[in-house]
Design a protein around this motif. Sequence first.
Motif, PDB file in Angstrom:
ATOM      1  N   GLY A  32      13.911  10.649  -3.389  1.00  6.85           N
ATOM      2  CA  GLY A  32      12.413  10.715  -3.865  1.00  6.85           C
ATOM      3  C   GLY A  32      11.921   9.868  -3.241  1.00  6.85           C
ATOM      4  N   ILE A  33      10.709   9.422  -2.710  1.00  3.97           N
ATOM      5  CA  ILE A  33       9.957   8.237  -1.680  1.00  3.97           C
ATOM      6  C   ILE A  33       9.143   8.066  -2.997  1.00  3.97           C
ATOM      7  CG2 ILE A  33       8.782   7.500   0.101  1.00  3.97           C
ATOM      8  CD1 ILE A  33      10.532  10.490   1.717  1.00  3.97           C
ATOM      9  N   LEU A  34       8.782   6.471  -2.876  1.00  5.03           N
ATOM     10  CA  LEU A  34       7.312   5.584  -3.152  1.00  5.03           C
ATOM     11  C   LEU A  34       7.004   4.714  -2.817  1.00  5.03           C
ATOM     12  CD1 LEU A  34       5.904   5.650  -5.865  1.00  5.03           C
ATOM     13  CD2 LEU A  34       6.930   3.653  -6.444  1.00  5.03           C
ATOM     14  N   VAL A  35       5.973   4.913  -2.021  1.00  5.98           N
ATOM     15  CA  VAL A  35       5.448   4.382  -0.883  1.00  5.98           C
ATOM     16  C   VAL A  35       3.729   3.128  -1.631  1.00  5.98           C
ATOM     17  CG1 VAL A  35       3.946   3.765   1.029  1.00  5.98           C
ATOM     18  CG2 VAL A  35       5.826   5.123   0.756  1.00  5.98           C
ATOM     19  N   GLU A  36       4.283   1.984  -1.375  1.00  7.31           N
ATOM     20  CA  GLU A  36       2.964   1.163  -2.009  1.00  7.31           C
ATOM     21  C   GLU A  36       2.584  -0.026  -1.432  1.00  7.31           C
ATOM     22  OE1 GLU A  36       4.396   0.806  -6.671  1.00  7.31           O
ATOM     23  OE2 GLU A  36       5.908   0.444  -5.228  1.00  7.31           O
ATOM     24  N   MET A  37       1.481   0.340  -1.562  1.00  5.62           N
ATOM     25  CA  MET A  37       0.368  -0.323  -0.689  1.00  5.62           C
ATOM     26  C   MET A  37      -0.761  -0.929  -1.264  1.00  5.62           C
ATOM     27  SD  MET A  37      -0.859   2.637   2.233  1.00  5.62           S
ATOM     28  CE  MET A  37       0.320   4.216   2.806  1.00  5.62           C
ATOM     29  N   SER A  38      -1.414  -2.482  -0.585  1.00  5.30           N
ATOM     30  CA  SER A  38      -2.033  -3.968  -1.222  1.00  5.30           C
ATOM     31  C   SER A  38      -2.889  -4.066   0.186  1.00  5.30           C
ATOM     32  CB  SER A  38      -1.323  -4.370  -2.416  1.00  5.30           C
ATOM     33  OG  SER A  38      -0.583  -4.999  -1.580  1.00  5.30           O
ATOM     34  N   GLU A  47      -0.194  -4.591   2.789  1.00  2.00           N
ATOM     35  CA  GLU A  47       1.146  -4.840   2.698  1.00  2.00           C
ATOM     36  C   GLU A  47       1.398  -3.380   2.571  1.00  2.00           C
ATOM     37  OE1 GLU A  47       0.982  -8.116   0.329  1.00  2.00           O
ATOM     38  OE2 GLU A  47       1.214  -9.889   1.967  1.00  2.00           O
ATOM     39  N   VAL A  48       3.098  -3.169   2.569  1.00  2.68           N
ATOM     40  CA  VAL A  48       3.387  -2.422   1.886  1.00  2.68           C
ATOM     41  C   VAL A  48       5.032  -2.294   1.521  1.00  2.68           C
ATOM     42  CG1 VAL A  48       4.221  -0.180   2.787  1.00  2.68           C
ATOM     43  CG2 VAL A  48       2.261  -0.819   3.803  1.00  2.68           C
ATOM     44  N   VAL A  49       5.495  -1.517   0.511  1.00  2.69           N
ATOM     45  CA  VAL A  49       6.696  -1.490   0.352  1.00  2.69           C
ATOM     46  C   VAL A  49       7.012  -0.523  -0.184  1.00  2.69           C
ATOM     47  CG1 VAL A  49       8.191  -1.583  -1.799  1.00  2.69           C
ATOM     48  CG2 VAL A  49       6.789  -4.107  -1.086  1.00  2.69           C
ATOM     49  N   LEU A  50       7.789  -0.107   1.193  1.00  4.50           N
ATOM     50  CA  LEU A  50       8.497   1.500   0.545  1.00  4.50           C
ATOM     51  C   LEU A  50      10.079   1.636   0.131  1.00  4.50           C
ATOM     52  CD1 LEU A  50      10.801   2.679   2.907  1.00  4.50           C
ATOM     53  CD2 LEU A  50       8.722   1.901   4.911  1.00  4.50           C
ATOM     54  N   GLY A  51       9.898   2.076  -0.842  1.00  7.21           N
ATOM     55  CA  GLY A  51      11.041   2.835  -1.308  1.00  7.21           C
ATOM     56  C   GLY A  51      11.722   4.133  -1.671  1.00  7.21           C
ATOM     57  N   MET A  52      13.089   3.527  -1.379  1.00  6.14           N
ATOM     58  CA  MET A  52      13.977   5.616  -1.526  1.00  6.14           C
ATOM     59  C   MET A  52      14.846   5.638  -1.927  1.00  6.14           C
ATOM     60  SD  MET A  52      14.113   6.407   2.577  1.00  6.14           S
ATOM     61  CE  MET A  52      14.458   8.452   1.891  1.00  6.14           C
TER      62      MET A  52
END
Length: 327
Positions: free
Chosen positions: A193-199, A207-212
């Motif tokens: 699963g992929i979760l991309v969080e942006m602010s 700023e982006v944090v991409l998680g897998m």
Amino acid sequence: MTIGELIRLLSDGEFHSGQQLGEKLGVSRAAVWKQLRKLEDLGIPMEAVKGQGYRLVTAMELLEGPRVVAALSRESRHQLSRLFVEEVLPSSNAFLRERFAQGAGHGEACLVEQQSAGRGRRGRIWTTPWGRTLMCSVGWRFESGVAALEGLSLAIGVVLAQVLERHGVVARLKWPNDVLLEMPGGGHGKLAGILVEMSGDAAGPCEVVLGMGINVDLPEAFRASIDQPVACVHDQAPGLSRNVLAAELLDGLLAMLAGFEEGGFAAWQGEWNRRHAFAGSEVEVIRGDRRDVRVAGDVDESGNLWVYQGERHERLVGGEISVRGRP
């Protein structure tokens, strides 16, 4: 002494006496025993044999930061500002969001053996057994703003699929952010699963944090506890090293991130559509309590999914919409 230090000593799958463990860890045998009793709670089966000691039922490969960094390409080592390898975190994405709050974060990556409060899209809980998955987050700062990052989560899926294909794993992609494997009895199991969080600003710096979260080798008991079909990397690539996978994944992600602002998702569109798990098949489009049956088409250059009902065409734009394959 931490649980991680104990697991690392036992990770070779060989027997170790309580005395040997205590000497290596600088603690008493009683302290070792207390920690050993916690392993079962972490989903790590242990075997105890009188006269021989203790060992893990299955040998484990733990993550090693220096090994991962050494395997990166020269370009990736230049782009990676820092790699964190943690034993347990509530969430690797939350860890990097905090790094951004501290004025760092860009070009940083975090690998974690187990997440205690990980979550996926729409706030779903993502639970992980110790040392059996690859939980990876990367932080990146973009100057063009959120609007220029359409389709980023889909490009991440393509990067993972490309890495896995080098090792014989045939991955399929499910819009907007899942990676699947075909199951032996038919249908698909969720591999990652992929979760991309942006602010940040829609048109300015963000700023982006991409998680897998990638299932590498899940115990059968853990698989049985999941309420959906799941798959693992080792189903098709037995023995693939988590450290090798981490290095190759970071190589691909850092290269993709460095060029995404300029090329956008259009550069990845064809590769995503080629791996589309449900192209031309009926899917359920879920919007809250409403479920509609449609035929899935391709994704466009912005990462939106087109679906069809007879002559009617409809474009799905992420958000709170989910798509599921039909039996």
